[in-house]
Design a protein around this motif. Structure first.
Motif, PDB file in Angstrom:
ATOM      1  N   GLY A  61      -8.212  -5.287   3.386  1.00  0.00           N
ATOM      2  CA  GLY A  61      -8.364  -4.510   4.475  1.00  0.00           C
ATOM      3  C   GLY A  61      -7.254  -3.264   4.586  1.00  0.00           C
ATOM      4  O   GLY A  61      -6.898  -2.715   3.715  1.00  0.00           O
ATOM      5  N   PRO A  62      -6.616  -3.148   5.882  1.00  0.00           N
ATOM      6  CA  PRO A  62      -5.705  -2.086   5.765  1.00  0.00           C
ATOM      7  C   PRO A  62      -4.443  -2.513   5.720  1.00  0.00           C
ATOM      8  O   PRO A  62      -3.421  -1.602   5.645  1.00  0.00           O
ATOM      9  CB  PRO A  62      -5.891  -1.755   7.281  1.00  0.00           C
ATOM     10  CG  PRO A  62      -6.025  -3.024   8.201  1.00  0.00           C
ATOM     11  CD  PRO A  62      -7.073  -3.581   6.941  1.00  0.00           C
ATOM     12  N   HIS A  63      -4.009  -3.568   5.091  1.00  0.00           N
ATOM     13  CA  HIS A  63      -2.818  -4.230   5.213  1.00  0.00           C
ATOM     14  C   HIS A  63      -1.990  -3.409   3.816  1.00  0.00           C
ATOM     15  O   HIS A  63      -0.605  -3.682   4.028  1.00  0.00           O
ATOM     16  CB  HIS A  63      -2.816  -5.600   5.121  1.00  0.00           C
ATOM     17  CG  HIS A  63      -3.420  -6.126   6.484  1.00  0.00           C
ATOM     18  ND1 HIS A  63      -2.678  -6.239   7.628  1.00  0.00           N
ATOM     19  CD2 HIS A  63      -4.575  -6.494   6.858  1.00  0.00           C
ATOM     20  CE1 HIS A  63      -3.428  -6.557   8.602  1.00  0.00           C
ATOM     21  NE2 HIS A  63      -4.764  -6.917   8.097  1.00  0.00           N
ATOM     22  N   CYS A  96       5.559 -14.804   2.263  1.00  0.00           N
ATOM     23  CA  CYS A  96       4.945 -13.524   2.467  1.00  0.00           C
ATOM     24  C   CYS A  96       5.618 -12.489   3.332  1.00  0.00           C
ATOM     25  O   CYS A  96       5.932 -12.524   4.484  1.00  0.00           O
ATOM     26  CB  CYS A  96       3.465 -13.459   3.323  1.00  0.00           C
ATOM     27  SG  CYS A  96       2.389 -12.028   3.465  1.00  0.00           S
ATOM     28  N   PRO A  97       6.403 -11.561   2.682  1.00  0.00           N
ATOM     29  CA  PRO A  97       7.514 -10.588   3.154  1.00  0.00           C
ATOM     30  C   PRO A  97       6.689  -9.802   4.501  1.00  0.00           C
ATOM     31  O   PRO A  97       7.722  -9.553   5.183  1.00  0.00           O
ATOM     32  CB  PRO A  97       7.738  -9.930   2.192  1.00  0.00           C
ATOM     33  CG  PRO A  97       6.767  -9.647   1.216  1.00  0.00           C
ATOM     34  CD  PRO A  97       5.941 -11.124   1.275  1.00  0.00           C
ATOM     35  N   LEU A  98       5.651  -9.408   4.304  1.00  0.00           N
ATOM     36  CA  LEU A  98       4.940  -8.709   5.611  1.00  0.00           C
ATOM     37  C   LEU A  98       3.561  -9.095   5.889  1.00  0.00           C
ATOM     38  O   LEU A  98       2.708  -9.002   5.113  1.00  0.00           O
ATOM     39  CB  LEU A  98       5.110  -7.167   5.025  1.00  0.00           C
ATOM     40  CG  LEU A  98       6.424  -6.442   4.947  1.00  0.00           C
ATOM     41  CD1 LEU A  98       6.289  -4.933   4.386  1.00  0.00           C
ATOM     42  CD2 LEU A  98       7.053  -6.213   6.277  1.00  0.00           C
ATOM     43  N   ILE A  99       3.562  -9.639   6.949  1.00  0.00           N
ATOM     44  CA  ILE A  99       2.304 -10.047   7.567  1.00  0.00           C
ATOM     45  C   ILE A  99       2.414 -10.333   9.108  1.00  0.00           C
ATOM     46  O   ILE A  99       3.419 -10.465   9.672  1.00  0.00           O
ATOM     47  CB  ILE A  99       1.868 -11.561   6.889  1.00  0.00           C
ATOM     48  CG1 ILE A  99       0.550 -11.850   7.242  1.00  0.00           C
ATOM     49  CG2 ILE A  99       3.078 -12.606   7.453  1.00  0.00           C
ATOM     50  CD1 ILE A  99       0.160 -13.080   6.458  1.00  0.00           C
ATOM     51  N   GLN A 154      -6.641   5.342   7.159  1.00  0.00           N
ATOM     52  CA  GLN A 154      -6.086   3.943   6.750  1.00  0.00           C
ATOM     53  C   GLN A 154      -7.002   3.255   5.909  1.00  0.00           C
ATOM     54  O   GLN A 154      -6.343   2.416   4.855  1.00  0.00           O
ATOM     55  CB  GLN A 154      -6.037   3.268   8.172  1.00  0.00           C
ATOM     56  CG  GLN A 154      -5.303   2.021   8.159  1.00  0.00           C
ATOM     57  CD  GLN A 154      -5.164   1.488   9.595  1.00  0.00           C
ATOM     58  OE1 GLN A 154      -4.054   1.582  10.043  1.00  0.00           O
ATOM     59  NE2 GLN A 154      -6.113   0.551  10.016  1.00  0.00           N
ATOM     60  N   ALA A 155      -8.169   3.181   5.897  1.00  0.00           N
ATOM     61  CA  ALA A 155      -8.987   2.369   5.079  1.00  0.00           C
ATOM     62  C   ALA A 155      -8.909   2.854   3.705  1.00  0.00           C
ATOM     63  O   ALA A 155      -8.865   2.353   2.932  1.00  0.00           O
ATOM     64  CB  ALA A 155     -10.585   2.559   5.715  1.00  0.00           C
ATOM     65  N   LYS A 156      -9.080   4.246   3.614  1.00  0.00           N
ATOM     66  CA  LYS A 156      -9.060   4.905   2.357  1.00  0.00           C
ATOM     67  C   LYS A 156      -7.607   4.698   1.644  1.00  0.00           C
ATOM     68  O   LYS A 156      -7.718   4.384   0.344  1.00  0.00           O
ATOM     69  CB  LYS A 156      -9.614   6.353   2.245  1.00  0.00           C
ATOM     70  CG  LYS A 156     -10.917   6.817   2.859  1.00  0.00           C
ATOM     71  CD  LYS A 156     -11.249   8.275   2.942  1.00  0.00           C
ATOM     72  CE  LYS A 156     -12.526   8.180   3.694  1.00  0.00           C
ATOM     73  NZ  LYS A 156     -12.855   9.798   3.603  1.00  0.00           N
TER      74      LYS A 156
END
Length: 377
Positions: A148-150, A218-221, A337-339
């Motif tokens: 997704g955007p992550h 997971c370093p960034l979630i 953000q999506a693209k």
């Protein structure tokens, strides 16, 4: 039971349970749910046309203001009530819903990207990005949140750790040198990351971490307190996001949610009182966390009683929340953000050069701006 107002939130205990119980007990709001992906990308005007209240994230504010689909909070609540909420809210959560001199949502829920880990299986210190990369290389048990955007949000968070003055909430993009360095760090972790989580959203990754030991970090979630509240053999622990250097700022992009009131909603004194009740300190430090919510009040994040049953989730990550930076919020950002996230995933897979990635992202960002003559900074 037919309640006078209809609201839309997201389909997870953190986003639904407290609101649902409160709305029904007050006889005010019937809350409905949509999937997390819909929450992150659905056109806000369509949602506001169908519901009296919509739970949203701060990057939607620019689109909502441009569409005229939300009600200014200043026309609903007294100035001293809003000032009290602002003073009580952790980090930039209240500011994140401000645009054009007005506020457009009540900051009910606070979150940012933090580190999820399994301390029982990790012996070495993992605090900085160089330590994350080294642990990934040695263990192969690190996951990046990229679905997704992550992917783009992770890149932005790494950039925020490298440039401790970075704040994208007022417009502009990541400086070229910082963007290149951030993508280089991201590549170094991705090269040795566990592939099982590549297509999973944060909830999916945390579920994987709670079921076994093949993903240890997971370093960034985006932090979900619900996973710290589980039994010992299924719990996930959280700590501050990685830093570029020991003692530096934990780099993170603010998340969380706010309650926006649709422009077409006929507001009553009872509704106003109910919404203020949700934001009140006793509710934020008791009712919200007791019903699976993740409060926005700073007092809740430091309260011993709130932390006791969730392995200090709040106190262990409060520094990240206090310093988390905002995303851009202009009308057109959500599409960018999506693209951009899809682009970053592809760039990691194809091992594109850092200079090309930085150049392409600034071009994409510039095209997303409502005024083409503006340039990214």
């Amino acid at each position: 039971m037919n309640l006078p107002f209809k609201g839309l939130t997201w389909d997870h205990p953190r986003g639904f349970n407290a609101l649902d119980k409160a709305g029904r007990e007050a006889g005010q709001i019937q809350w409905h749910k949509q999937p997390l992906e819909g929450f992150e990308s659905a056109p806000i005007a369509e949602l506001c046309a169908a519901y009296d209240m919509v739970v949203l994230d701060h990057p939607h504010i620019g689109e909502a203001v441009a569409e005229g689909c939300l009600t200014r909070l200043e026309t609903v609540f007294a100035a001293d009530a809003l000032d009290a909420i602002a003073a009580a809210t952790i980090g930039s959560c209240f500011r994140s819903y401000e645009m054009d001199g007005s506020h457009w949502a009540l900051p009910l829920d606070a979150a940012s990207q933090v580190m999820a880990w399994q301390p029982a299986h990790i012996e070495q210190e993992v605090e900085t990005w160089s330590q994350v990369a080294e642990f990934a290389r040695l263990s192969g048990q690190v996951a990046l949140s990229l679905a997704g955007p992550h992917a783009i949000l992770s890149l932005m968070s790494i950039a925020a750790s490298l440039d401790e003055t970075l704040d994208l909430g007022n417009g502009g993009w990541i400086p070229d040198e910082t963007c290149r360095a951030a993508f280089d760090l991201m590549q170094s972790v991705h090269a040795h990351a566990n592939r099982a989580a590549f297509d999973q959203n944060p909830i999916g990754i945390l579920e994987e971490m709670s079921r076994g030991d093949h993903i240890l970090l997971c370093p960034l979630i985006y932090g979900y307190v619900n996973y710290s509240a589980r039994s010992a053999n299924e719990a996930v622990s959280f700590r501050n996001a990685p830093r570029a250097r020991v003692g530096g700022r934990p780099g993170s992009i603010l998340g969380g949610t706010g309650i926006g009131i649709s422009a077409g909603c006929t507001i009553t004194p009872e509704l106003t009182a109910h919404l203020l009740w949700l934001m009140s300190p006793p509710v934020q430090t008791s009712f919200i966390p007791a019903h699976d919510g993740q409060p926005s009040a700073r007092a809740a994040w430091s309260a011993r009683g709130v932390n006791a049953d969730v392995r200090d989730f709040y106190s262990a990550t409060a520094e990240t929340l206090e310093t988390a930076t905002l995303r851009p919020r202009h009308d057109g950002y959500i599409g960018f953000q999506a693209k951009a996230s899809a682009y970053v995933r592809d760039a990691l897979e194809r091992r594109k050069s850092t200079s090309r990635v930085a150049r392409d992202l600034v071009e994409m960002f510039t095209k997303s701006l409502p005024h083409p003559e503006r340039t990214a900074t």
